[in-house]
Design a protein around this motif. Sequence first.
Motif, PDB file in Angstrom:
ATOM      1  N   ALA A   1       0.821  -1.212   0.000  1.00  0.00           N
ATOM      2  CA  ALA A   1       0.000   0.000   0.000  1.00  0.00           C
ATOM      3  C   ALA A   1       0.853   1.260   0.000  1.00  0.00           C
ATOM      4  O   ALA A   1       0.548   2.228  -0.705  1.00  0.00           O
ATOM      5  CB  ALA A   1      -0.931  -0.003   1.215  1.00  0.00           C
ATOM      6  N   VAL A   2       1.924   1.243   0.774  1.00  0.00           N
ATOM      7  CA  VAL A   2       2.758   2.440   0.931  1.00  0.00           C
ATOM      8  C   VAL A   2       3.877   2.491  -0.103  1.00  0.00           C
ATOM      9  O   VAL A   2       4.177   3.559  -0.655  1.00  0.00           O
ATOM     10  CB  VAL A   2       3.348   2.498   2.358  1.00  0.00           C
ATOM     11  N   GLY A   3       4.493   1.339  -0.372  1.00  0.00           N
ATOM     12  CA  GLY A   3       5.670   1.331  -1.233  1.00  0.00           C
ATOM     13  C   GLY A   3       5.453   0.789  -2.623  1.00  0.00           C
ATOM     14  O   GLY A   3       6.343   0.890  -3.471  1.00  0.00           O
ATOM     15  N   GLY A   4       4.292   0.173  -2.888  1.00  0.00           N
ATOM     16  CA  GLY A   4       4.057  -0.394  -4.204  1.00  0.00           C
ATOM     17  C   GLY A   4       4.767  -1.712  -4.435  1.00  0.00           C
ATOM     18  O   GLY A   4       5.041  -2.068  -5.590  1.00  0.00           O
ATOM     19  N   GLY A   5       5.070  -2.443  -3.352  1.00  0.00           N
ATOM     20  CA  GLY A   5       5.765  -3.713  -3.503  1.00  0.00           C
ATOM     21  C   GLY A   5       7.226  -3.517  -3.861  1.00  0.00           C
ATOM     22  O   GLY A   5       7.773  -2.412  -3.796  1.00  0.00           O
ATOM     23  N   LYS A   6       7.875  -4.596  -4.262  1.00  0.00           N
ATOM     24  CA  LYS A   6       9.315  -4.547  -4.537  1.00  0.00           C
ATOM     25  C   LYS A   6       9.653  -3.592  -5.674  1.00  0.00           C
ATOM     26  O   LYS A   6      10.589  -2.787  -5.563  1.00  0.00           O
ATOM     27  CB  LYS A   6       9.835  -5.952  -4.868  1.00  0.00           C
ATOM     28  N   HIS A   7       8.903  -3.672  -6.763  1.00  0.00           N
ATOM     29  CA  HIS A   7       9.217  -2.815  -7.909  1.00  0.00           C
ATOM     30  C   HIS A   7       9.022  -1.347  -7.558  1.00  0.00           C
ATOM     31  O   HIS A   7       9.857  -0.498  -7.888  1.00  0.00           O
ATOM     32  CB  HIS A   7       8.352  -3.166  -9.115  1.00  0.00           C
ATOM     33  N   GLY A   8       7.924  -1.040  -6.873  1.00  0.00           N
ATOM     34  CA  GLY A   8       7.682   0.343  -6.486  1.00  0.00           C
ATOM     35  C   GLY A   8       8.760   0.881  -5.577  1.00  0.00           C
ATOM     36  O   GLY A   8       9.188   2.036  -5.702  1.00  0.00           O
ATOM     37  N   LEU A   9       9.244   0.050  -4.670  1.00  0.00           N
ATOM     38  CA  LEU A   9      10.293   0.478  -3.750  1.00  0.00           C
ATOM     39  C   LEU A   9      11.624   0.678  -4.474  1.00  0.00           C
ATOM     40  O   LEU A   9      12.350   1.646  -4.204  1.00  0.00           O
ATOM     41  CB  LEU A   9      10.445  -0.540  -2.625  1.00  0.00           C
ATOM     42  N   LEU A  10      11.943  -0.229  -5.392  1.00  0.00           N
ATOM     43  CA  LEU A  10      13.178  -0.066  -6.147  1.00  0.00           C
ATOM     44  C   LEU A  10      13.126   1.215  -6.976  1.00  0.00           C
ATOM     45  O   LEU A  10      14.104   1.974  -7.033  1.00  0.00           O
ATOM     46  CB  LEU A  10      13.410  -1.273  -7.050  1.00  0.00           C
ATOM     47  N   ARG A  11      11.997   1.456  -7.595  1.00  0.00           N
ATOM     48  CA  ARG A  11      11.852   2.684  -8.390  1.00  0.00           C
ATOM     49  C   ARG A  11      11.977   3.922  -7.504  1.00  0.00           C
ATOM     50  O   ARG A  11      12.631   4.900  -7.875  1.00  0.00           O
ATOM     51  CB  ARG A  11      10.513   2.673  -9.117  1.00  0.00           C
ATOM     52  N   THR A  12      11.344   3.887  -6.336  1.00  0.00           N
ATOM     53  CA  THR A  12      11.444   5.009  -5.402  1.00  0.00           C
ATOM     54  C   THR A  12      12.889   5.268  -5.008  1.00  0.00           C
ATOM     55  O   THR A  12      13.342   6.425  -4.960  1.00  0.00           O
ATOM     56  CB  THR A  12      10.607   4.725  -4.139  1.00  0.00           C
ATOM     57  N   LEU A  13      13.626   4.211  -4.725  1.00  0.00           N
ATOM     58  CA  LEU A  13      15.025   4.363  -4.331  1.00  0.00           C
ATOM     59  C   LEU A  13      15.846   5.005  -5.439  1.00  0.00           C
ATOM     60  O   LEU A  13      16.610   5.949  -5.202  1.00  0.00           O
ATOM     61  CB  LEU A  13      15.602   2.991  -3.964  1.00  0.00           C
ATOM     62  N   VAL A  14      15.696   4.497  -6.648  1.00  0.00           N
ATOM     63  CA  VAL A  14      16.497   5.023  -7.757  1.00  0.00           C
ATOM     64  C   VAL A  14      16.078   6.446  -8.096  1.00  0.00           C
ATOM     65  O   VAL A  14      16.928   7.315  -8.327  1.00  0.00           O
ATOM     66  CB  VAL A  14      16.387   4.092  -8.981  1.00  0.00           C
ATOM     67  N   GLU A  15      14.783   6.705  -8.107  1.00  0.00           N
ATOM     68  CA  GLU A  15      14.326   8.065  -8.409  1.00  0.00           C
ATOM     69  C   GLU A  15      14.785   9.062  -7.353  1.00  0.00           C
ATOM     70  O   GLU A  15      15.047  10.227  -7.671  1.00  0.00           O
ATOM     71  CB  GLU A  15      12.806   8.096  -8.544  1.00  0.00           C
ATOM     72  N   SER A  16      14.913   8.613  -6.101  1.00  0.00           N
ATOM     73  CA  SER A  16      15.406   9.521  -5.066  1.00  0.00           C
ATOM     74  C   SER A  16      16.841   9.943  -5.343  1.00  0.00           C
ATOM     75  O   SER A  16      17.277  11.024  -4.924  1.00  0.00           O
ATOM     76  CB  SER A  16      15.314   8.856  -3.684  1.00  0.00           C
ATOM     77  N   GLY A  17      17.577   9.088  -6.063  1.00  0.00           N
ATOM     78  CA  GLY A  17      18.942   9.433  -6.432  1.00  0.00           C
ATOM     79  C   GLY A  17      19.043  10.301  -7.664  1.00  0.00           C
ATOM     80  O   GLY A  17      20.131  10.774  -8.004  1.00  0.00           O
ATOM     81  N   THR A  18      17.914  10.519  -8.343  1.00  0.00           N
ATOM     82  CA  THR A  18      17.930  11.353  -9.548  1.00  0.00           C
ATOM     83  C   THR A  18      17.253  12.702  -9.338  1.00  0.00           C
ATOM     84  O   THR A  18      17.372  13.575 -10.197  1.00  0.00           O
ATOM     85  CB  THR A  18      17.220  10.637 -10.720  1.00  0.00           C
ATOM     86  N   THR A  19      16.562  12.861  -8.223  1.00  0.00           N
ATOM     87  CA  THR A  19      15.798  14.087  -8.001  1.00  0.00           C
ATOM     88  C   THR A  19      16.157  14.798  -6.707  1.00  0.00           C
ATOM     89  O   THR A  19      15.523  15.787  -6.350  1.00  0.00           O
ATOM     90  CB  THR A  19      14.288  13.789  -7.983  1.00  0.00           C
ATOM     91  N   GLY A  20      17.167  14.297  -5.990  1.00  0.00           N
ATOM     92  CA  GLY A  20      17.513  14.882  -4.703  1.00  0.00           C
ATOM     93  C   GLY A  20      18.153  16.253  -4.819  1.00  0.00           C
ATOM     94  O   GLY A  20      18.545  16.700  -5.909  1.00  0.00           O
ATOM     95  N   GLU A  21      18.272  16.921  -3.682  1.00  0.00           N
ATOM     96  CA  GLU A  21      18.873  18.255  -3.653  1.00  0.00           C
ATOM     97  C   GLU A  21      20.327  18.217  -4.103  1.00  0.00           C
ATOM     98  O   GLU A  21      20.823  19.178  -4.703  1.00  0.00           O
ATOM     99  CB  GLU A  21      18.771  18.840  -2.247  1.00  0.00           C
ATOM    100  N   ASP A  22      21.028  17.112  -3.818  1.00  0.00           N
ATOM    101  CA  ASP A  22      22.427  17.029  -4.225  1.00  0.00           C
ATOM    102  C   ASP A  22      22.551  17.016  -5.744  1.00  0.00           C
ATOM    103  O   ASP A  22      23.482  17.619  -6.305  1.00  0.00           O
ATOM    104  CB  ASP A  22      23.097  15.790  -3.624  1.00  0.00           C
TER     105      ASP A  22
END
Length: 211
Positions: free
Chosen positions: A63-84
């Motif tokens: 519900a929160v993370g979208g399962g394994k694929h949703g979580l992997l996508r969230t992790l990678v996208e966080s590395g492409t859109t962060g303040e750094d």
Amino acid sequence: MINAVEDEREASAPSSRRSEYARLTRQAIVDAARDLFVRKGYFDTKVEEIARVARVAPATVYAVGGGKHGLLRTLVESGTTGEDVAAILARIASIDEPRELVGFVVHASRVEFERWSDLMRQVVAAAPREPSVREVLRIAHDSMRGGLALTARRLAELGALRDGVDVRHATDLLWLHLCNAAYFIRTDDLGWPLDTSEAWLNETLPRALLG
């Protein structure tokens, strides 16, 4: 009037607590997923394990993370859109000295590799077997190539590219030297420390790119 303000604060307090709990729950799930993906690999990580480490129900992971694929996508996208990442792109656009720019991009790629290589190894390993992971890998590649293209355009604006090297060729050369696969070859196959890799890049890339 004072009573009305106090009533409003009391009404908003539960909502704030729920929002904070939801944020902390989501972060715990994302952190658990990253730890398990890195240690066990994408395919050997089960949603039930993520739930156990995050101390939530498996249904919450979906519900929160979208399962394994949703979580992997969230992790990678966080590395492409962060303040750094935004700071890196802004710095690329502002540097006026070509060698300084190349050195900055080399160092930035090294720092990002140190932060993300453990997870990206698992993404690369899983991508051939899973279309959804290939899509996540494409997101990571598109983000990095976009930053390298910005670097190439900036070098062109400064009139710094060597004869015969246009923006597209410069982008390809930067990718050839700075993508994750290139780092994996240097660190994993050749056993180079990252200091050695960075020093070599600072010698090689200016010769390949600059007039």
